[in-house]
Design a protein around this motif. Structure first.
Motif, PDB file in Angstrom:
ATOM      1  N   GLN A 117       1.164  -1.515   0.059  1.00 33.65           N
ATOM      2  CA  GLN A 117      -0.065  -0.414  -0.053  1.00 33.65           C
ATOM      3  C   GLN A 117       0.731   2.028  -0.024  1.00 33.65           C
ATOM      4  OE1 GLN A 117      -3.562   0.304  -0.079  1.00 33.65           O
ATOM      5  NE2 GLN A 117      -2.903   2.792  -0.675  1.00 33.65           N
ATOM      6  N   ALA A 118       1.868   1.044   0.496  1.00 30.49           N
ATOM      7  CA  ALA A 118       2.985   2.122   0.877  1.00 30.49           C
ATOM      8  C   ALA A 118       3.495   2.841  -0.438  1.00 30.49           C
ATOM      9  CB  ALA A 118       4.106   2.460   1.730  1.00 30.49           C
ATOM     10  N   ASP A 120       2.690   1.850  -3.573  1.00 36.69           N
ATOM     11  CA  ASP A 120       1.036   1.798  -4.033  1.00 36.69           C
ATOM     12  C   ASP A 120       0.938   3.663  -4.043  1.00 36.69           C
ATOM     13  OD1 ASP A 120       0.371  -0.579  -5.347  1.00 36.69           O
ATOM     14  OD2 ASP A 120      -1.160  -0.698  -4.318  1.00 36.69           O
ATOM     15  N   ASP A 121       0.974   4.670  -2.895  1.00 33.61           N
ATOM     16  CA  ASP A 121       0.493   5.501  -2.684  1.00 33.61           C
ATOM     17  C   ASP A 121       1.768   6.444  -2.914  1.00 33.61           C
ATOM     18  OD1 ASP A 121      -1.527   4.951  -1.442  1.00 33.61           O
ATOM     19  OD2 ASP A 121      -0.535   5.111   0.612  1.00 33.61           O
ATOM     20  N   LYS A 122       3.147   5.695  -3.240  1.00 29.53           N
ATOM     21  CA  LYS A 122       4.321   5.885  -3.998  1.00 29.53           C
ATOM     22  C   LYS A 122       4.672   6.243  -4.858  1.00 29.53           C
ATOM     23  CE  LYS A 122       9.490   5.696  -4.192  1.00 29.53           C
ATOM     24  NZ  LYS A 122      10.421   4.442  -3.095  1.00 29.53           N
ATOM     25  N   GLU A 124       1.303   6.683  -6.950  1.00 34.45           N
ATOM     26  CA  GLU A 124       0.676   7.295  -6.890  1.00 34.45           C
ATOM     27  C   GLU A 124       0.847   8.707  -6.885  1.00 34.45           C
ATOM     28  OE1 GLU A 124      -3.484   8.760  -5.619  1.00 34.45           O
ATOM     29  OE2 GLU A 124      -3.303   6.721  -5.372  1.00 34.45           O
ATOM     30  N   ARG A 125       1.519   9.241  -6.381  1.00 37.88           N
ATOM     31  CA  ARG A 125       2.396  10.720  -5.860  1.00 37.88           C
ATOM     32  C   ARG A 125       2.715  10.320  -7.016  1.00 37.88           C
ATOM     33  NH1 ARG A 125       2.723   8.505  -1.064  1.00 37.88           N
ATOM     34  NH2 ARG A 125       5.226   8.165  -0.744  1.00 37.88           N
ATOM     35  N   THR A 128       1.486  11.863 -10.316  1.00 38.47           N
ATOM     36  CA  THR A 128       0.591  13.005 -10.180  1.00 38.47           C
ATOM     37  C   THR A 128       1.043  13.913 -10.520  1.00 38.47           C
ATOM     38  OG1 THR A 128      -1.009  12.538  -8.952  1.00 38.47           O
ATOM     39  CG2 THR A 128      -0.568  14.106  -8.771  1.00 38.47           C
TER      40      THR A 128
END
Length: 149
Positions: A117-118, A120-122, A124-125, A128
């Protein structure tokens, strides 16, 4: 990080340090150790789980740590720390002596999912940020229509 690392990581380091000191200062160091055991009793055997857990309880008490912990819990903490430090699951599996990587994966799936999950968040950032300078309102939608998907 999982809550236990905040508590158990210092315990792990403290315990490991005390074990090293106790091995160096062990009254058994003059006893033959043909199997190269790290922990052994005065009878040159692997100590029982009870003996290890009793010793750990004494160490925790002497360190004024009011936390219930057994020796096997240190094994899980060790593996968890390795996962958080990005060690491969194959390495950890081998280190723990698991017969298959799937055993390790099933046991530590909750941590693997948290790390995933971490990541995935990275990702996505990063994506973006890459798309941040594009004027999406004026993006040529005709170009995308001609693409076959």
């Amino acid at each position: 990080m999982i809550w236990s690392l905040n508590i158990f990581y210092p315990v792990w380091v403290y315990f490991f340090t005390l074990c090293c000191i106790s091995i160096v200062n062990s009254p058994y160091k003059e006893i033959s150790n043909p199997k190269d055991l790290v922990f052994f009793s005065r009878y040159q055997r692997v100590p029982s789980s009870k003996a290890l857990n009793d010793g750990l309880a004494e160490l925790l008490k002497s360190a004024n740590i009011d936390q219930k912990l057994n020796f096997h819990g240190l094994r899980h903490t060790h593996a968890s720390i390795l996962l958080y430090e990005k060690a491969s699951i194959a390495y950890i599996s081998h280190r723990l002596g698991h017969e298959s990587i799937s055993t390790t994966t099933k046991t530590y799936l909750h941590i693997i999912q948290e790390l995933e999950q971490a990541e995935d968040d990275k990702a996505e950032r990063v994506m973006t940020k890459l798309g941040g300078g594009v004027d999406w309102d004026s993006f040529n939608s005709d170009a995308t229509k001609s693409m076959k998907m």
